[in-house]
Design a protein around this motif. Structure first.
Motif, PDB file in Angstrom:
ATOM      1  N   SER A  85       7.134  49.690 103.224  1.00 22.00           N
ATOM      2  CA  SER A  85       7.292  48.388 102.569  1.00 22.00           C
ATOM      3  C   SER A  85       7.481  48.515 101.068  1.00 22.00           C
ATOM      4  O   SER A  85       7.687  47.526 100.391  1.00 22.00           O
ATOM      5  CB  SER A  85       6.068  47.506 102.854  1.00 22.00           C
ATOM      6  N   GLY A  86       7.386  49.707 100.526  1.00 21.32           N
ATOM      7  CA  GLY A  86       7.607  49.840  99.087  1.00 21.32           C
ATOM      8  C   GLY A  86       7.007  51.066  98.453  1.00 21.32           C
ATOM      9  O   GLY A  86       7.690  52.042  98.167  1.00 21.32           O
ATOM     10  N   SER A  87       5.693  51.081  98.270  1.00 21.16           N
ATOM     11  CA  SER A  87       5.055  52.100  97.443  1.00 21.16           C
ATOM     12  C   SER A  87       5.250  53.514  97.975  1.00 21.16           C
ATOM     13  O   SER A  87       5.528  54.447  97.220  1.00 21.16           O
ATOM     14  CB  SER A  87       3.555  51.800  97.317  1.00 21.16           C
ATOM     15  N   THR A 113      11.167  41.592 103.671  1.00 17.61           N
ATOM     16  CA  THR A 113      10.745  42.115 102.373  1.00 17.61           C
ATOM     17  C   THR A 113      11.292  41.229 101.262  1.00 17.61           C
ATOM     18  O   THR A 113      12.440  40.775 101.324  1.00 17.61           O
ATOM     19  CB  THR A 113      11.253  43.555 102.190  1.00 17.61           C
ATOM     20  N   SER A 114      10.488  40.991 100.251  1.00 16.56           N
ATOM     21  CA  SER A 114      10.904  40.100  99.163  1.00 16.56           C
ATOM     22  C   SER A 114      12.079  40.683  98.388  1.00 16.56           C
ATOM     23  O   SER A 114      12.272  41.904  98.326  1.00 16.56           O
ATOM     24  CB  SER A 114       9.738  39.861  98.199  1.00 16.56           C
ATOM     25  N   LYS A 117      11.065  43.206  95.719  1.00 19.77           N
ATOM     26  CA  LYS A 117      10.804  44.560  96.205  1.00 19.77           C
ATOM     27  C   LYS A 117      12.104  45.294  96.528  1.00 19.77           C
ATOM     28  O   LYS A 117      12.234  46.494  96.271  1.00 19.77           O
ATOM     29  CB  LYS A 117       9.907  44.508  97.436  1.00 19.77           C
ATOM     30  N   LEU A 120      13.527  46.428  93.387  1.00 19.39           N
ATOM     31  CA  LEU A 120      12.736  47.530  92.851  1.00 19.39           C
ATOM     32  C   LEU A 120      13.153  48.842  93.515  1.00 19.39           C
ATOM     33  O   LEU A 120      13.293  49.880  92.848  1.00 19.39           O
ATOM     34  CB  LEU A 120      11.252  47.269  93.078  1.00 19.39           C
ATOM     35  N   PRO A 230       0.230  42.293 100.649  1.00 20.36           N
ATOM     36  CA  PRO A 230       1.119  43.463 100.689  1.00 20.36           C
ATOM     37  C   PRO A 230       0.341  44.772 100.793  1.00 20.36           C
ATOM     38  O   PRO A 230      -0.541  45.048  99.980  1.00 20.36           O
ATOM     39  CB  PRO A 230       1.859  43.380  99.355  1.00 20.36           C
ATOM     40  N   ASP A 316      -1.830  49.635  93.326  1.00 14.92           N
ATOM     41  CA  ASP A 316      -0.486  49.552  92.776  1.00 14.92           C
ATOM     42  C   ASP A 316      -0.445  48.509  91.673  1.00 14.92           C
ATOM     43  O   ASP A 316      -1.471  47.938  91.299  1.00 14.92           O
ATOM     44  CB  ASP A 316       0.560  49.268  93.864  1.00 14.92           C
ATOM     45  N   GLN A 320       6.053  43.587  90.995  1.00 14.47           N
ATOM     46  CA  GLN A 320       6.984  43.204  92.057  1.00 14.47           C
ATOM     47  C   GLN A 320       6.489  42.010  92.873  1.00 14.47           C
ATOM     48  O   GLN A 320       7.199  41.487  93.715  1.00 14.47           O
ATOM     49  CB  GLN A 320       7.280  44.384  92.994  1.00 14.47           C
ATOM     50  N   TYR A 321       5.238  41.580  92.605  1.00 15.42           N
ATOM     51  CA  TYR A 321       4.658  40.457  93.351  1.00 15.42           C
ATOM     52  C   TYR A 321       4.505  39.195  92.503  1.00 15.42           C
ATOM     53  O   TYR A 321       3.849  38.247  92.937  1.00 15.42           O
ATOM     54  CB  TYR A 321       3.275  40.852  93.887  1.00 15.42           C
TER      55      TYR A 321
END
Length: 516
Positions: A85-87, A113-114, A117, A120, A230, A316, A320-321
């Motif tokens: 999902s990202g990180s 997913t936003s 993100k 990013l 998230p 994190d 991004q949120y």
């Protein structure tokens, strides 16, 4: 866990590798919350944030990425692929480049997913493939992106899928690095708290502390049923996870999103910059401590010093949120934006070079007068491909104007109107009116490829008009100070100028300044 770099400096041809390697860094910071952020301070509880955000990759997933890629990347590896999902996958992309020279990292992730993100990930150079279905698919679901990534890697020798959901090197990274760091920094630790997503972080930390200090209470935090934060998962979604997380936790708390975002926001404003999963972990810790306090067992957690030392992970960053903070918490949590009306107007750039001194306008747009004596304005004419637009009221334009200028009077402008830069309502009205005027097809055709000089009373409205014209592709300038400045020089009247300090002939003789 080696640590031989107290000066925190990285140099030489492998400087970036050292910078990313936890064994070459000082421990990531462990910061005690001040009393006003700790509601249990007077109950003998001390709470510390482990700032995993301070790793070069800025998130807790850097440790698993380091550990998993270290053992899986080979010389023939060209591509890393991961459902994330990202990180995790962002960390993998950086670790792959820095530590292994692999440039191609691909992210499989949910179509839910936003946009922030997704951008990013694009920013960090990731190749993205979206999948439908649940945003957090079960690891063994053959329809989801996790198993798609696994199959893709199985079909090619140069593709590696670390698979954070099944790879024991995920949670073992916290046995290797994070746990030893915390224990070295705070041997007095009594409670450890981390969120449960893949469960890797909690599994690793819980396993480590069970071996070095079994008295530490290990708290895992899951999302409340039907809610979402998230990173972490609900307890129900942990059931198919194969990691030995059940042996690594003593108790579990379920936390909702509103408190997670609220505490994260509070931590950020107090100087501990962290994302919603960090507030999530802290809220889980608060809930456990509150239950202990209500049951009269809070003191049972204390160590020999009579204090209870609790560590929660900051996982994190919040950036991004940002949109989600506003959605979850509403406008009352944020200071208002003054003059917010200006977010929808005055949208084009400005440039000081577009503001001309009053004496520059003559060599810029007018030819030499027929007589070299002190002259009348009526004796000069516009150069080819020049236009002059006057925004003042018609009556003022008739009384006092530049030769061959065009009057486009603004209803929002008068001789005593406030500057658009001091009154947002004036700027809004003038910008809207100017946008409409300079979108008129007939006027646009008339202006064509001509250079346009814009004048007004004091120069400020003309400055706005120039910004609008430039945005529409015209070469335009304004007169700094407007007609007030020209009048001070004796320019702009049809009367003889023998008594002025700056006759027309002298003004035209001034060397022209380049348009751009």
């Amino acid at each position: 866990m080696a640590n031989c770099n107290e000066r925190n400096i990285y140099f030489g041809p492998d400087s970036l590798k050292k910078y990313f390697d936890p064994d070459s860094q000082p421990p990531l910071p462990l910061v005690e919350l001040p009393e006003h952020l700790n509601p249990y301070y007077h109950h003998g509880v001390r709470i510390y944030a482990k700032m995993m955000t301070m790793h070069p990759a800025n998130n807790v997933k850097a440790m698993p990425a380091m550990n998993m890629l270290e053992s899986s990347v080979e010389p023939k590896t060209n591509t890393i692929i991961e459902y994330s999902s990202g990180s995790t996958v962002i960390s993998m992309s950086m670790v792959a480049r820095v530590m292994h020279g692999v440039q191609d990292t691909r992210a499989f992730l949910s179509n839910k997913t936003s946009d922030a993100k997704l951008k990013l990930m694009q920013f960090f150079g990731l190749d993205i493939t979206l999948f439908g279905g649940p945003s957090q698919p079960e690891p063994l679901d053959t329809r989801g992106g996790i198993q798609n990534a696994h199959r893709m890697a199985a079909e090619s020798d140069d593709i590696v899928n670390p698979n954070q959901y099944e790879n024991d090197l995920n949670w073992q990274s916290h046995v290797r690095w994070t746990g030893p760091q915390i224990f070295k920094q705070l041997p007095e630790i009594n409670v450890l708290c981390a969120g449960m997503g893949t469960s890797g972080t909690m599994t690793g930390l819980g396993t480590y502390f069970k071996s070095v200090k079994p008295s530490v209470v290990r708290l895992g935090v899951c999302t409340a049923p039907g809610d979402r934060v998230p990173g972490p998962r609900s307890f129900a979604l942990l059931r198919p996870v194969d990691f030995p997380w059940k042996e690594a936790v003593d108790t579990i708390e379920e936390v909702g999103s509103e408190r997670s975002y609220t505490l994260s926001l509070q931590l950020c404003r107090e100087g501990l910059v962290c994302g919603p999963s960090s507030g999530f972990n802290l809220q889980g810790l608060f809930q456990m401590l509150e239950k202990r306090k209500d049951a009269g067992t809070l003191g049972d957690l204390a160590g020999p010093d009579g204090l209870t030392h609790c560590v929660f992970l900051c996982c994190d960053l919040p950036y991004q949120y940002i949109g989600e903070y506003f959605q979850k918490l509403g406008p009352t949590k944020f200071p208002p934006i003054r003059n917010e009306r200006l977010t929808k107007v005055d949208l084009h750039r400005y440039d000081e070079a577009w503001e001309r001194d009053a004496l520059e306008v003559f060599p810029l747009v007018y030819g030499s007068p027929r007589s070299r004596e002190e002259s009348l304005l009526s004796e000069i004419s516009l150069k080819p491909q020049q236009r002059v637009i006057d925004l003042r009221r018609a009556c003022d334009f008739r009384a006092w104007k530049l030769p061959e200028s065009i009057n486009l009077p603004l209803t929002s402008l008068g001789p005593h109107t406030a500057s658009p830069f001091s009154d947002p309502a004036v700027l809004e009205a003038q910008w809207v009116e100017l946008e409409k005027i300079f979108s008129d097809g007939k006027l646009v055709t008339d202006l064509g490829k001509n250079h346009v000089l814009v004048v007004c009373y004091d120069g400020d409205t003309a400055r706005v008009a120039t910004s609008v014209l430039r945005a529409k592709g015209f070469e335009a300038d304004s007169v700094r100070g407007g007609h007030s400045a020209m009048k001070a020089y004796g320019i702009g009247s049809e009367a003889p100028m023998a008594s002025t300090k700056f006759p027309i002939a002298a003004a035209v003789a001034v060397s022209a300044v380049p348009l751009d």
